[in-house]
Write a protein that holds these residues in place. Structure first.
Motif, PDB file in Angstrom:
ATOM      1  N   GLN A   1     -14.988  37.144  -2.311  1.00  0.00           N
ATOM      2  CA  GLN A   1     -14.131  38.135  -2.949  1.00  0.00           C
ATOM      3  C   GLN A   1     -14.253  39.445  -2.206  1.00  0.00           C
ATOM      4  O   GLN A   1     -15.355  39.880  -1.869  1.00  0.00           O
TER       5      GLN A   1
ATOM      6  N   GLY B   1     -13.099  42.427  -3.458  1.00  0.00           N
ATOM      7  CA  GLY B   1     -13.510  43.381  -4.482  1.00  0.00           C
ATOM      8  C   GLY B   1     -12.616  44.604  -4.550  1.00  0.00           C
ATOM      9  O   GLY B   1     -11.622  44.741  -3.829  1.00  0.00           O
ATOM     10  N   TRP B   2     -12.992  45.484  -5.452  1.00  0.00           N
ATOM     11  CA  TRP B   2     -12.183  46.677  -5.713  1.00  0.00           C
ATOM     12  C   TRP B   2     -12.354  47.752  -4.658  1.00  0.00           C
ATOM     13  O   TRP B   2     -11.506  48.630  -4.512  1.00  0.00           O
ATOM     14  N   GLY B   3     -13.451  47.747  -3.934  1.00  0.00           N
ATOM     15  CA  GLY B   3     -13.701  48.794  -2.946  1.00  0.00           C
ATOM     16  C   GLY B   3     -12.624  48.865  -1.877  1.00  0.00           C
ATOM     17  O   GLY B   3     -12.188  49.946  -1.479  1.00  0.00           O
ATOM     18  N   TYR B   4     -12.188  47.722  -1.407  1.00  0.00           N
ATOM     19  CA  TYR B   4     -11.156  47.680  -0.367  1.00  0.00           C
ATOM     20  C   TYR B   4      -9.828  48.202  -0.909  1.00  0.00           C
ATOM     21  O   TYR B   4      -9.145  48.989  -0.266  1.00  0.00           O
ATOM     22  N   MET B   5      -9.480  47.786  -2.117  1.00  0.00           N
ATOM     23  CA  MET B   5      -8.210  48.240  -2.701  1.00  0.00           C
ATOM     24  C   MET B   5      -8.242  49.733  -3.019  1.00  0.00           C
ATOM     25  O   MET B   5      -7.256  50.438  -2.806  1.00  0.00           O
ATOM     26  N   LEU B   6      -9.367  50.221  -3.515  1.00  0.00           N
ATOM     27  CA  LEU B   6      -9.477  51.645  -3.805  1.00  0.00           C
ATOM     28  C   LEU B   6      -9.470  52.479  -2.530  1.00  0.00           C
ATOM     29  O   LEU B   6      -8.960  53.609  -2.524  1.00  0.00           O
TER      30      LEU B   6
END
Length: 72
Positions: free
Chosen positions: A33, A35-40
């Motif tokens: 996964q 995760g949210w870090g890449y999208m943020l």
């Protein structure tokens, strides 16, 4: 930073990532996964590029300066 975010998915095609994530490919993480870090980070780069233009062309109110209150 934006170029790093664009190049990051190409690392999913490496043999090291395939040993941990299974059948991964570019823009497909396999069993891993991201995760949210890449999208943020993507949202942060987009806001960094967009908000200066918004601040420059936003309507500005002309407020009269109010004097600072004196204590004594």
């Amino acid at each position: 930073m934006g170029s790093g975010l664009l190049v990051y998915p190409f690392g999913l095609n490496s043999s090291l990532v395939r040993t941990y994530c299974g059948n991964s490919d570019i823009y497909y993480a396999g069993d891993c996964q991201i995760g949210w870090g890449y999208m943020l980070a993507i949202v942060g780069v987009m806001l960094t590029l967009f908000l200066p233009f918004f601040a420059k062309y936003a309507p500005k109110e002309q407020l009269s300066p109010t004097p600072l209150p004196t204590l004594l």
